[in-house]
Design a protein around this motif. Structure first.
Motif, PDB file in Angstrom:
ATOM      1  N   ASP A   5       4.869  -4.690 -17.492  1.00  0.00           N
ATOM      2  CA  ASP A   5       5.377  -6.053 -17.355  1.00  0.00           C
ATOM      3  C   ASP A   5       4.159  -6.971 -17.231  1.00  0.00           C
ATOM      4  O   ASP A   5       3.511  -6.997 -16.170  1.00  0.00           O
ATOM      5  CB  ASP A   5       6.268  -6.162 -16.122  1.00  0.00           C
ATOM      6  N   PRO A   6       3.799  -7.692 -18.292  1.00  0.00           N
ATOM      7  CA  PRO A   6       2.587  -8.521 -18.260  1.00  0.00           C
ATOM      8  C   PRO A   6       2.537  -9.497 -17.089  1.00  0.00           C
ATOM      9  O   PRO A   6       1.465  -9.739 -16.527  1.00  0.00           O
ATOM     10  CB  PRO A   6       2.623  -9.266 -19.595  1.00  0.00           C
ATOM     11  N   HIS A   7       3.668 -10.041 -16.689  1.00  0.00           N
ATOM     12  CA  HIS A   7       3.691 -10.988 -15.565  1.00  0.00           C
ATOM     13  C   HIS A   7       3.289 -10.287 -14.271  1.00  0.00           C
ATOM     14  O   HIS A   7       2.504 -10.829 -13.478  1.00  0.00           O
ATOM     15  CB  HIS A   7       5.071 -11.624 -15.443  1.00  0.00           C
ATOM     16  N   VAL A   8       3.804  -9.098 -14.036  1.00  0.00           N
ATOM     17  CA  VAL A   8       3.460  -8.347 -12.821  1.00  0.00           C
ATOM     18  C   VAL A   8       1.984  -7.960 -12.852  1.00  0.00           C
ATOM     19  O   VAL A   8       1.271  -8.106 -11.857  1.00  0.00           O
ATOM     20  CB  VAL A   8       4.356  -7.097 -12.667  1.00  0.00           C
ATOM     21  N   PRO A  41      12.868   0.662 -12.818  1.00  0.00           N
ATOM     22  CA  PRO A  41      12.531  -0.739 -13.111  1.00  0.00           C
ATOM     23  C   PRO A  41      12.175  -1.500 -11.828  1.00  0.00           C
ATOM     24  O   PRO A  41      12.832  -1.353 -10.803  1.00  0.00           O
ATOM     25  CB  PRO A  41      13.803  -1.294 -13.741  1.00  0.00           C
ATOM     26  N   GLY A  42      11.118  -2.281 -11.899  1.00  0.00           N
ATOM     27  CA  GLY A  42      10.708  -3.092 -10.752  1.00  0.00           C
ATOM     28  C   GLY A  42       9.802  -2.375  -9.767  1.00  0.00           C
ATOM     29  O   GLY A  42       9.345  -2.973  -8.801  1.00  0.00           O
ATOM     30  N   GLU A  43       9.522  -1.094  -9.980  1.00  0.00           N
ATOM     31  CA  GLU A  43       8.640  -0.362  -9.068  1.00  0.00           C
ATOM     32  C   GLU A  43       7.380   0.045  -9.806  1.00  0.00           C
ATOM     33  O   GLU A  43       7.374   0.256 -11.011  1.00  0.00           O
ATOM     34  CB  GLU A  43       9.344   0.873  -8.509  1.00  0.00           C
ATOM     35  N   TYR A  44       6.271   0.149  -9.061  1.00  0.00           N
ATOM     36  CA  TYR A  44       5.004   0.569  -9.629  1.00  0.00           C
ATOM     37  C   TYR A  44       4.151   1.193  -8.544  1.00  0.00           C
ATOM     38  O   TYR A  44       4.453   1.091  -7.361  1.00  0.00           O
ATOM     39  CB  TYR A  44       4.264  -0.603 -10.289  1.00  0.00           C
ATOM     40  N   ASP A  45       3.093   1.826  -8.943  1.00  0.00           N
ATOM     41  CA  ASP A  45       2.151   2.457  -8.036  1.00  0.00           C
ATOM     42  C   ASP A  45       0.800   1.793  -8.252  1.00  0.00           C
ATOM     43  O   ASP A  45       0.408   1.545  -9.388  1.00  0.00           O
ATOM     44  CB  ASP A  45       2.080   3.947  -8.363  1.00  0.00           C
ATOM     45  N   LEU A  46       0.091   1.500  -7.185  1.00  0.00           N
ATOM     46  CA  LEU A  46      -1.207   0.842  -7.272  1.00  0.00           C
ATOM     47  C   LEU A  46      -2.184   1.587  -6.380  1.00  0.00           C
ATOM     48  O   LEU A  46      -1.883   1.881  -5.227  1.00  0.00           O
ATOM     49  CB  LEU A  46      -1.087  -0.620  -6.822  1.00  0.00           C
ATOM     50  N   ALA A  47      -3.347   1.920  -6.915  1.00  0.00           N
ATOM     51  CA  ALA A  47      -4.400   2.596  -6.142  1.00  0.00           C
ATOM     52  C   ALA A  47      -5.715   1.895  -6.424  1.00  0.00           C
ATOM     53  O   ALA A  47      -5.912   1.336  -7.497  1.00  0.00           O
ATOM     54  CB  ALA A  47      -4.483   4.063  -6.532  1.00  0.00           C
ATOM     55  N   GLY A  48      -6.606   1.935  -5.478  1.00  0.00           N
ATOM     56  CA  GLY A  48      -7.901   1.306  -5.672  1.00  0.00           C
ATOM     57  C   GLY A  48      -8.963   1.960  -4.808  1.00  0.00           C
ATOM     58  O   GLY A  48      -8.659   2.738  -3.906  1.00  0.00           O
ATOM     59  N   PHE A  49     -10.210   1.657  -5.119  1.00  0.00           N
ATOM     60  CA  PHE A  49     -11.320   2.153  -4.315  1.00  0.00           C
ATOM     61  C   PHE A  49     -12.491   1.196  -4.445  1.00  0.00           C
ATOM     62  O   PHE A  49     -12.541   0.359  -5.338  1.00  0.00           O
ATOM     63  CB  PHE A  49     -11.725   3.579  -4.711  1.00  0.00           C
ATOM     64  N   ILE A  50     -13.436   1.350  -3.540  1.00  0.00           N
ATOM     65  CA  ILE A  50     -14.622   0.502  -3.520  1.00  0.00           C
ATOM     66  C   ILE A  50     -15.852   1.400  -3.557  1.00  0.00           C
ATOM     67  O   ILE A  50     -15.915   2.409  -2.861  1.00  0.00           O
ATOM     68  CB  ILE A  50     -14.672  -0.366  -2.242  1.00  0.00           C
ATOM     69  N   VAL A  51     -16.816   1.026  -4.370  1.00  0.00           N
ATOM     70  CA  VAL A  51     -18.109   1.702  -4.418  1.00  0.00           C
ATOM     71  C   VAL A  51     -19.129   0.716  -3.887  1.00  0.00           C
ATOM     72  O   VAL A  51     -19.148  -0.440  -4.304  1.00  0.00           O
ATOM     73  CB  VAL A  51     -18.471   2.123  -5.862  1.00  0.00           C
ATOM     74  N   ALA A  52     -19.957   1.165  -2.973  1.00  0.00           N
ATOM     75  CA  ALA A  52     -20.937   0.259  -2.367  1.00  0.00           C
ATOM     76  C   ALA A  52     -22.329   0.876  -2.398  1.00  0.00           C
ATOM     77  O   ALA A  52     -22.483   2.083  -2.488  1.00  0.00           O
ATOM     78  CB  ALA A  52     -20.549  -0.034  -0.921  1.00  0.00           C
ATOM     79  N   LEU A  53     -23.317   0.019  -2.301  1.00  0.00           N
ATOM     80  CA  LEU A  53     -24.714   0.427  -2.253  1.00  0.00           C
ATOM     81  C   LEU A  53     -25.306  -0.181  -0.995  1.00  0.00           C
ATOM     82  O   LEU A  53     -25.094  -1.359  -0.699  1.00  0.00           O
ATOM     83  CB  LEU A  53     -25.452  -0.092  -3.493  1.00  0.00           C
ATOM     84  N   SER A  54     -26.035   0.627  -0.261  1.00  0.00           N
ATOM     85  CA  SER A  54     -26.641   0.139   0.970  1.00  0.00           C
ATOM     86  C   SER A  54     -28.008   0.789   1.147  1.00  0.00           C
ATOM     87  O   SER A  54     -28.262   1.880   0.643  1.00  0.00           O
ATOM     88  CB  SER A  54     -25.749   0.479   2.163  1.00  0.00           C
TER      89      SER A  54
END
Length: 70
Positions: A5-8, A41-54
Motif C-alpha cells: 500500500d503506497p500510502h502506508v 489486509p491492513g496489517e504489516y510487520d516492521l523491523a529495524g536496527f541501528i549501526v553505530a561507530l564510536s
C-alpha cells in the motif's frame, strides 16, 4: 504486508526519517516485501536496527555493562 500500500509505506518512511533526523542519524536503506495470504489486509510487520561507530574511549568497561543496562 499482504499487498503493498503506497500510502502506508510513505507514512512509515516519513515517520522513520523524521525519527532519524531527531536522533542525528541517517536513514540509508530499506526493503519491502509483499506476502499475500500471510498478513491480513491492513496489517504489516516492521523491523529495524541501528549501526553505530564510536571511538574506543567512549566504550563502557566490560564490567560496567550487563544484560538490561542500556
Amino acid at each position: 504486508m499482504g499487498k503493498l500500500d503506497p500510502h502506508v509505506v510513505e507514512q512509515l518512511v516519513e515517520g522513520m526519517s523524521r525519527s532519524c533526523r531527531r536522533a542525528g542519524c541517517a536513514l540509508i536503506g530499506g526493503e519491502t516485501a509483499e506476502m499475500p495470504g500471510f498478513y491480513p489486509p491492513g496489517e504489516y510487520d516492521l523491523a529495524g536496527f541501528i549501526v553505530a561507530l564510536s571511538n574506543a574511549k567512549n566504550f563502557l568497561p566490560a564490567k560496567a555493562s550487563s544484560p538490561g543496562t542500556l
